[in-house]
Write a protein that holds these residues in place. Sequence first.
Motif, PDB file in Angstrom:
ATOM      1  N   UNK A   1       0.617  -1.305   0.426  1.00 14.16           N
ATOM      2  CA  UNK A   1       0.219   0.398  -0.151  1.00 14.16           C
ATOM      3  C   UNK A   1       1.178   1.429  -0.021  1.00 14.16           C
ATOM      4  N   UNK A   2       2.130   0.877   0.754  1.00 10.50           N
ATOM      5  CA  UNK A   2       3.155   2.174   0.764  1.00 10.50           C
ATOM      6  C   UNK A   2       3.003   2.343  -0.264  1.00 10.50           C
ATOM      7  N   UNK A   3       3.546   1.193  -1.409  1.00 17.13           N
ATOM      8  CA  UNK A   3       4.256   1.543  -3.063  1.00 17.13           C
ATOM      9  C   UNK A   3       3.314   2.263  -3.722  1.00 17.13           C
ATOM     10  N   UNK A   4       1.672   1.530  -3.393  1.00 14.92           N
ATOM     11  CA  UNK A   4       0.723   2.272  -4.387  1.00 14.92           C
ATOM     12  C   UNK A   4       0.578   4.041  -4.246  1.00 14.92           C
ATOM     13  N   UNK A   5       1.047   4.269  -2.449  1.00 14.61           N
ATOM     14  CA  UNK A   5       0.270   5.594  -2.484  1.00 14.61           C
ATOM     15  C   UNK A   5       1.418   6.155  -2.606  1.00 14.61           C
ATOM     16  N   UNK A   6       2.922   6.225  -2.390  1.00 12.47           N
ATOM     17  CA  UNK A   6       4.299   6.706  -3.190  1.00 12.47           C
ATOM     18  C   UNK A   6       3.877   7.292  -4.752  1.00 12.47           C
ATOM     19  N   UNK A   7       3.676   5.922  -5.419  1.00 12.05           N
ATOM     20  CA  UNK A   7       3.300   5.770  -6.707  1.00 12.05           C
ATOM     21  C   UNK A   7       1.675   6.954  -7.185  1.00 12.05           C
ATOM     22  N   UNK A   8       0.897   6.662  -6.854  1.00 12.81           N
ATOM     23  CA  UNK A   8      -0.102   7.982  -6.824  1.00 12.81           C
ATOM     24  C   UNK A   8       0.031   9.677  -6.327  1.00 12.81           C
ATOM     25  N   UNK A   9       1.057   9.743  -5.256  1.00 13.44           N
ATOM     26  CA  UNK A   9       1.890  10.705  -5.009  1.00 13.44           C
ATOM     27  C   UNK A   9       2.466  11.098  -6.306  1.00 13.44           C
TER      28      UNK A   9
END
Length: 112
Positions: A77-85
């Motif tokens: 989820x953190x990777x996904x958050x980073x990607x979305x940011x």
Amino acid sequence: EGDLEKAEERAETGEMKTLELEEELRVVANNLKSLEVSEEKANQREASYKEQIKTLTAKLKQAEARAEFAERSVQKLQKEVDRLEDELMEEQDKYKSISEELEQAFAEMSGY
């Protein structure tokens, strides 16, 4: 007659000693029974504790597995958050660039 008295005395002493020994034997037998009962109770407690340890160990392993899965999920989820940011920043930069181009275009149109 003296021998008879001595023999009777020895017999009486022997009889008393026998009674004392029989009483001591009863006490020892009762103590042994008590110890056997205590041992049985201790064995039951030990079996119960072993079962509790087995159950708690299984629960611990399950909790560790859940924690490990949750940790992996958090990382994903953190990777996904980073990607979305990152994607949001790119889109904001594009928006800013387009806004600047539009402002320049309006300014040029107004100037004519």
